[in-house]
Write a protein that holds these residues in place. Sequence first.
Motif, short mmCIF file in Angstrom:
data_model
loop_
_atom_site.label_atom_id
_atom_site.label_comp_id
_atom_site.label_asym_id
_atom_site.label_seq_id
_atom_site.Cartn_x
_atom_site.Cartn_y
_atom_site.Cartn_z
N SER A 142 0.99 -1.16 0.07
CA SER A 142 0.00 0.03 0.06
C SER A 142 0.82 1.34 0.01
O SER A 142 0.18 2.35 -0.11
N TYR A 143 2.22 1.18 -0.14
CA TYR A 143 3.11 2.27 0.03
C TYR A 143 2.96 3.26 -1.19
O TYR A 143 2.98 2.48 -2.24
N GLY A 144 2.71 4.36 -1.04
CA GLY A 144 2.61 5.24 -2.16
C GLY A 144 3.65 6.36 -2.54
O GLY A 144 3.48 7.39 -3.05
N GLY A 145 4.70 6.28 -1.35
CA GLY A 145 5.87 7.05 -1.38
C GLY A 145 6.62 7.08 -2.47
O GLY A 145 6.54 6.16 -3.52
N LYS A 146 7.85 7.83 -2.55
CA LYS A 146 8.69 7.89 -3.71
C LYS A 146 9.45 6.41 -3.79
O LYS A 146 9.82 6.14 -2.69
N THR A 147 9.78 5.94 -4.79
CA THR A 147 10.64 4.79 -5.06
C THR A 147 11.98 5.04 -5.34
O THR A 147 12.19 6.09 -6.16
N LEU A 148 12.84 4.42 -4.65
CA LEU A 148 14.29 4.49 -4.93
C LEU A 148 14.94 3.21 -5.73
O LEU A 148 15.26 2.19 -5.40
N GLY A 149 14.80 3.44 -7.02
CA GLY A 149 15.10 2.32 -8.08
C GLY A 149 14.08 1.22 -8.21
O GLY A 149 12.73 1.64 -7.81
N ILE A 150 14.28 0.09 -8.31
CA ILE A 150 13.16 -0.99 -8.69
C ILE A 150 12.93 -1.23 -7.17
O ILE A 150 13.85 -1.67 -6.40
N GLU A 151 11.66 -1.60 -6.89
CA GLU A 151 11.47 -1.96 -5.47
C GLU A 151 10.13 -3.03 -5.78
O GLU A 151 9.06 -2.84 -6.54
N TYR A 152 9.93 -3.87 -4.61
CA TYR A 152 8.85 -5.02 -4.87
C TYR A 152 8.01 -4.66 -3.64
O TYR A 152 8.80 -5.06 -2.48
N HIS A 153 7.13 -4.12 -3.78
CA HIS A 153 6.16 -3.86 -2.53
C HIS A 153 5.26 -5.05 -2.00
O HIS A 153 4.20 -5.03 -2.70
N ARG A 154 5.62 -5.85 -1.22
CA ARG A 154 4.98 -7.02 -1.10
C ARG A 154 3.83 -6.86 -0.02
O ARG A 154 4.00 -6.15 0.92
N LYS A 155 2.91 -7.65 0.05
CA LYS A 155 1.87 -7.83 1.31
C LYS A 155 2.48 -8.26 2.34
O LYS A 155 3.47 -9.34 2.31
#
Length: 211
Positions: A142-155
Amino acid sequence: MGKGSKMPIFDWFDHYKGRFGLKWFFAEIIYRLADLNILADFETILGVGSGRAFLENLLSKNRFIVVSDINPALMHLAKEHRKNMKGFMVCDGFSLPFKGQSFDCVYSQGLMEHFEETQATSILNEMGRVGQNVVFSVPLHSYGGKTLGIEYHRKPEEWHRILSNIFQFRKTVFYPNKKEAVFIASNKPLSLSSGFKTIVALKKIIFWFLD
């Protein structure tokens, strides 16, 4: 961060070099209180992918803390701003140069989300080899902030599944915004206390800053 499996290219030194000053200092502390509460339970800590090692530095006065990163420039930056840390290692998180169970806790913040599942599992295995407990914080799905490179936002349940293949005991502590969380894992029963109470934590932090 590992041979043939490095983190996607991103200028981490440029990202960290400006993260100083009183306003940033207190904003980061308040945001990372969940991490501080948990880390306060451990006497010996190894940081992995530590960057400028802000939280490790903060806790280092009465603890044995070593920090590490594969980027020599980041370790130099951390060393420039150190308080009482015991060591700065330039090393690969996939192959840590320590004997098994050398630390009470092996910790990372903002690292694990940059790796796909196989790589994340490898790092967690290595962290679990070196430390009796593994603690890491990551942004969630659910993170909606700035990403730094490739990110995997898992549950959270995805992280639980990954951890269940490595560790017997697992615990999750959510940030107040519910968009990030700290995961704690071990192969022995977790006996974490309440850690710092918020007011006590802030007092310790202020005294640290003024010291």
